[in-house]
Design an enzyme around this catalytic site. Structure first.
Site, PDB file in Angstrom:
ATOM      1  N   ASP A   5       0.818  -1.207   0.000  1.00 16.40           N
ATOM      2  CA  ASP A   5       0.000   0.000   0.000  1.00 16.40           C
ATOM      3  C   ASP A   5       0.854   1.260   0.000  1.00 16.40           C
ATOM      4  OD1 ASP A   5      -2.287   1.499   0.008  1.00 16.40           O
ATOM      5  OD2 ASP A   5      -2.868   1.050   2.062  1.00 16.40           O
ATOM      6  N   HIS A  36      -6.032   5.155   7.174  1.00 17.11           N
ATOM      7  CA  HIS A  36      -5.099   6.148   6.629  1.00 17.11           C
ATOM      8  C   HIS A  36      -5.159   7.405   7.495  1.00 17.11           C
ATOM      9  CE1 HIS A  36      -3.970   4.297   2.651  1.00 17.11           C
ATOM     10  NE2 HIS A  36      -4.896   3.466   3.094  1.00 17.11           N
ATOM     11  N   CYS A  46      -4.290   5.182  -2.019  1.00 16.71           N
ATOM     12  CA  CYS A  46      -4.961   4.420  -3.071  1.00 16.71           C
ATOM     13  C   CYS A  46      -5.008   5.247  -4.346  1.00 16.71           C
ATOM     14  CB  CYS A  46      -6.383   4.049  -2.644  1.00 16.71           C
ATOM     15  SG  CYS A  46      -7.342   3.208  -3.925  1.00 16.71           S
TER      16      CYS A  46
END
Length: 295
Positions: free
Chosen positions: A12, A204, A235
């Protein structure tokens, strides 16, 4: 008390970086994190290289990671092609994923929610014994296209996911970093009280609430959390989302609370520095720059 922290920066954290990160740099990061005591890590994703070019070498990174003693290697899998590749490569845990909202699922996976869910449900049943599963539900709290997600809608998809397999972990994700602690606490409380303590939180830090939301999930009973060393990531299909909640921040918070993380603090800060220094990364977090944080 103990907590399980899953490191996500090799996946990620790196996936939004446009400039190619060499495979040897990715492997070096994985090794540094393992040296810091990380025992569970997302090392990549088997997705289309056209969609996420940075993950094109996941097979090579996974191969190197599997040589590290005691490391559980997770790869993200969106469909059958990724599933077949992950099984062949010997991933320890498959991270299936889809979105709670229709708009984000179409943007991220080019499918409706029901199309994604139908295929993933089949793959869950076909997963070989001995291979662990996590079912990730992106945008469980907020969507970049639809705004705040109604809690009833999130819980509906959480219920569908957890019903697929009694031993499967379900991750409830704040993909955009826009969740509020009271929202996180209510969703996790309902999920755990209804279906047992088999949930993880992925958050996040877009609005500086990463730790607050992590704490809210902890207070609701969650004991598995994702975090990314250096606070890097985001993302590509969630406009405005910034990095993961920093692993070093999470470790500082939990250890300060008397909760054991099992991680080596000086080595973790070294790994976090390595992640933050990767060209193109957008580091976050707060602990690394605090005077005295290194002992």
């Amino acid at each position: 008390m103990n907590v399980t922290l899953s490191e996500v920066s090799p996946r990620d954290g790196l996936q939004p970086i446009k400039e190619w990160v060499p495979t040897e740099t990715k492997v070096a990061l994985v090794r540094a994190l393992h040296a810091a005591g990380v025992t569970r890590m997302e090392v990549g994703s088997f997705v289309s290289p056209k969609a996420i070019p940075q993950m094109a070498d996941t097979n090579e990174v996974l191969k190197a990671a599997k040589q590290l003693d005691g490391l559980e290697c997770t790869v993200l899998v969106p469909n059958r092609r990724g599933f077949d590749t992950a099984i062949q490569a010997g991933a320890d845990r498959l991270g299936f994923f889809m979105s709670v909202t229709e708009s984000h699922n179409k943007a991220n996976l080019n499918r409706t929610r029901m199309e994604s869910f139908a295929e993933l449900a089949k793959l869950v049943q076909e997963t070989p014994k001995g291979t662990k599963i996590r079912f990730n539900l992106s945008c469980s709290f907020h969507c970049p296209f639809e705004g705040v997600v109604p809690e009833a809608e999130a819980l509906d998809w959480i219920e569908r996911a957890q019903a697929l397999d009694a031993d499967m972990e379900v991750a409830i994700a704040d993909t955009t970093g826009n969740a509020a602690p009271d929202q996180v606490r209510r969703v996790f409380t309902h999920a755990i009280e209804s279906w047992g303590n088999r949930f993880a939180f992925h958050g996040h830090d877009t609005y500086g609430l990463g730790l607050a939301n992590m704490l809210a999930a902890w207070e609701a009973g969650c004991r598995v959390f994702d975090a990314g060393s250096g606070g890097i990531g985001g993302c590509p299909y969630a406009p405005g989302a910034t990095g993961n909640t920093a692993m070093e921040d999470a470790v500082w918070m939990f250890e300060r609370m008397g909760v054991s993380t099992g991680l080596n603090w000086p080595k973790l800060l070294e790994a976090a520095d390595m992640a933050a220094a990767i060209p193109g990364a957008m580091p976050g977090g707060r602990v690394r720059g605090v005077p005295g944080a290194r002992g």
